[in-house]
Structure formats: C-alpha cells, structure tokens
Design a protein around this motif. Structure first.
Motif: not given
Length: 257
Positions: A147-152, A155-161, A204-205
């Motif tokens: 759940e923590q990983s999915q929530a984070r 919120k991620m943008t393309k730049e984050d990935w 991620w968690y």
C-alpha cells in the motif's frame, strides 16, 4: 469434456501460465487432472472457475477473499448474483473516485506529467513488464508495504521515473565494478554500496536491515533479479549480510518485522 494444457488454458483466459501456476500453488485454482509427467490439465469446469476468479479480481477483490467466496456452497445462479453485487459495488466506488479526480482537476492541482505504461516499458526495457506488477500484487498485495509503495508511485512524475532508472543503472554499474575488484564485504566501500541499495528500496516503503537481507536472498533465488543485477545478486547478498552481521542481525533467524 475437453482437457486443456496450461498453455492452452492461459491463451483462452488471456492470462500468463505463471498466473495459473500461482493460483495452483495457493490452492485457488487446482487443475482437475495431471498427466503421468505431472503436467497440468484443465477441464471446462476449471476454466469456468477461472473466469469467476477473473471477474472477482477485476472487481478488486483480493485473491484470499476470492478463495473464500469460491469455497462457499452456492448454485451457479447464486454465484452470478453475488458477482453482480460485487461489481455494482465496485462501479459505485469507481464513480466516487471519478468525481474526486474531477474535483482535483478543476482545482488545477495536477500539473506534473505522469508516466504512461508504454513510456515505462520504453524507459526500463526488459527490466519492466506489466505482468511483473500483477505478480507483485499477487504476492504482496494487501500488505502495508504494498500500500505504501502504491501510494508513493501514484505521486511520481515522468521525471521521477527517469531518476529512478538512472539511479538503478548507476548502482548496478557500481556493484559490478566492486565485484570485479573483489571489494571485501564489510569494508567501507561495501557499506556504502549496501546503504545505496537500502535507500533504493526505502524510497518505495520502509525497510530495515533485516528486510534488506530477506530481499537480497530473494534476488538470489529469482533469476530475473539476478539478471537485473548482471549476475551479481549473490555478491550483493554477501555485502548486505556482512553489514547486517556487523549490526547484530542474527543471519540464522532473520525476520521481516
């Protein structure tokens, strides 16, 4: 009645053979027959059960709950009505989510560009596949870490990935270089590598040293992870375990908690 091999069943259901093996392993869908060579054979009734599983899964019902639902005595009509009730409830939930997103959009709070599945595949290449996400959810869905990983991730943008990919590539380069130079586990350089690895997970968690050890052991057991680390998963494990041992972790009794 026709019997289907696991490959045929997977094609009919539009799932992977890995998914069917997982369902068999957890007792969710055990094929009615096996050949003398222990190959799975699925009957038409098995495929009907699989379709029920897929309906429940698409409605967002966890696999454990699906197993309990299928175990309840019910006629075919009762099962369909129960599935309909769950789907109606899910539709209502989705409508509420759509309204919430519309409100956010109206407030113009979503300006960052999000990354599409196609873009993730292009960025990560063979290291990222949509079915990996399904497998991860089957194994860990419902846990606090999931759940923590999915929530984070949400919120991620393309730049984050892109940053994540660059950091992972840089870490693997450093790990391979250290392995080539026989950097000693427990040394300062090894400790720095272990810290970088832990940080890559902690984004991620929440992860402890004990959890890091268990994850590193999983990398060795799964060839896909070993390939992602260019064949150095065992070396990474030796670094992580040396660091954990320095901190007093009992390597013979490592717990996730």
């Amino acid at each position: 009645m026709t019997d289907h091999t696991i490959g045929e069943a997977a094609d009919i259901l539009h799932v992977t053979t890995r998914t069917l093996r997982h369902w068999d392993a957890i007792g969710l869908l055990v094929p009615s027959w096996r050949t003398w060579a222990d190959h799975r054979l699925y009957t038409d009734d098995d495929l009907d059960t699989a379709l029920q599983i897929l309906v429940y899964r698409e409605a967002g019902v966890p696999l454990k709950e699906i197993g309990a639902l299928l175990a309840e005595p019910a006629t075919a009509e009762e099962r369909l009505r129960r599935q309909r009730d769950i789907l109606v409830e899910r539709i209502g939930h989705l409508h509420r989510m759509v309204r919430a997103v519309d409100e956010i959009l109206q407030e113009d709070e979503m300006n960052d560009e999000k990354m599409t599945t196609e873009e993730k595949i292009e960025l990560f290449g063979g290291d990222w596949k949509p079915e990996y996400q399904d497998e991860a959810e089957q194994r860990w869905g419902g846990t606090p870490e999931w759940e923590q990983s999915q929530a984070r991730q949400a919120k991620m943008t393309k730049e984050d990935w892109i940053r994540v990919k660059e950091e992972q590539d840089a870490f693997v380069d450093a790990l391979a270089d250290a392995a080539t130079r026989d950097v000693e586990p427990g040394s300062d350089e090894a400790s720095a590598l272990v810290a970088r690895h832990l940080a890559s997970i902690d984004q991620w968690y929440e992860v402890s040293r004990s959890r890091q050890v268990l994850l590193a052991r999983m990398y060795v057991a799964d060839e896909r992870f070993n390939a992602a680390y260019r064949g150095h998963a065992a070396y990474l494990l030796s670094l992580v375990e040396a660091e954990a041992e320095k901190e007093g972790v009992d390597l013979a009794d490592v717990q996730w908690g």
